[in-house]
Design an enzyme around this catalytic site. Sequence first.
Site, mmCIF file in Angstrom:
data_model
loop_
_atom_site.group_PDB
_atom_site.id
_atom_site.type_symbol
_atom_site.label_atom_id
_atom_site.label_comp_id
_atom_site.label_asym_id
_atom_site.label_seq_id
_atom_site.Cartn_x
_atom_site.Cartn_y
_atom_site.Cartn_z
ATOM 1 N N ASP A 1 17.884 27.171 106.839
ATOM 2 C CA ASP A 1 18.942 27.592 107.769
ATOM 3 C C ASP A 1 18.448 28.660 108.754
ATOM 4 O O ASP A 1 18.726 28.595 109.955
ATOM 5 C CB ASP A 1 20.155 28.142 107.008
ATOM 6 C CG ASP A 1 21.014 27.033 106.424
ATOM 7 O OD1 ASP A 1 20.917 25.883 106.910
ATOM 8 O OD2 ASP A 1 21.785 27.317 105.487
ATOM 9 N N LYS B 1 24.847 24.422 97.067
ATOM 10 C CA LYS B 1 23.626 25.139 97.477
ATOM 11 C C LYS B 1 23.158 26.185 96.458
ATOM 12 O O LYS B 1 21.968 26.338 96.232
ATOM 13 C CB LYS B 1 23.829 25.806 98.840
ATOM 14 C CG LYS B 1 23.916 24.821 100.000
ATOM 15 C CD LYS B 1 24.021 25.581 101.306
ATOM 16 C CE LYS B 1 24.123 24.659 102.494
ATOM 17 N NZ LYS B 1 24.071 25.401 103.764
#
Length: 278
Positions: free
Chosen positions: A104, A67
């Site tokens: 997220d 990420k």
Amino acid sequence: MSFRLSGVMGWPIGHSRSPALHGHWLKRHDIAGAYVPLAVQPERLEQALRALPALGFAGCNVTVPHKEAAFRLVDHVDRSAARLGAVNTIVVRPDGTLEGRNTDGEGFLRHLEACAPDWRAADRPVLVLGAGGAGRAIVGTLADMGVGEIRVANRTDARAEALAAEFGRPLVAWPWTRRTEGLADCSLVVNTTQLGMVGWPALDLPLDLLPPDGVVNDIVYAPLETALLTDARRRGHIAVDGLGMLLHQARAGFAAWFGIEPVVDEALRQAVLGSMPP
Ligand code: ATR
């Protein structure tokens, strides 16, 4: 419309639930496309990402451990990704450049809204346990929503202090050893640590000081029902599980790659749960 491709890059990748999740939506909407697991070694991430346009991919998800590296490699980033220094969703633009997003925080928020529609950000303080990647996404979202005081408690106190210094108000660092007291007056408590996950110790957090209408949210989803959530339900609190965040964070990517806004419902939950190891 031509055949559309997406997938998820990780190393290892066998644990990812994303192929089952997107596969369910593809089938349901009868879309000519595929979403595949992509086992990409860290040293080959750049090569893999740059190959996306050439292979005709509409984009992809990136997961552990890529990420942060993906954030540095993409050509454009949205506000959430910039704030977190991490990307979980990539969209290939028509000119072949890569746009990195982080969904997220949005996933967390949509699921919270669905499970606790009466919860109001501005009402009272919120306690967040954990200052890791997931914790950062969640405190950023809560701050955007107008929560007046976000108490961040982390096992390594210095990490919570660094996060509070970086974000400023409404974040305040709360000592880990006094986390139970941090529940007083709160409208919401969120566990963003791995505690309670299969193979990890349970989270030790007696809920006595949480007001009766306080919402309890655990982002752990294996098991779906953690000891924290069982305790919360037993005491009459709204308990919000971690699976919904995973499902909701996937929506924006699916919409961008496949052109349809998918819904999160019980059929999707069952499809993803059914794909998990027993
Ligand atoms: P993620 O991106 O999933 O949030 P992470 O960045 O590694 O993962 O963060 C993990 C979080 O769980 C951190 O808040 C971590 O606390 P530390 O910063 O002190 O490491 C927390 N955590 C992990 N194991 C823990 C344990 N045994 N007790 C308390 N907190 C723990």
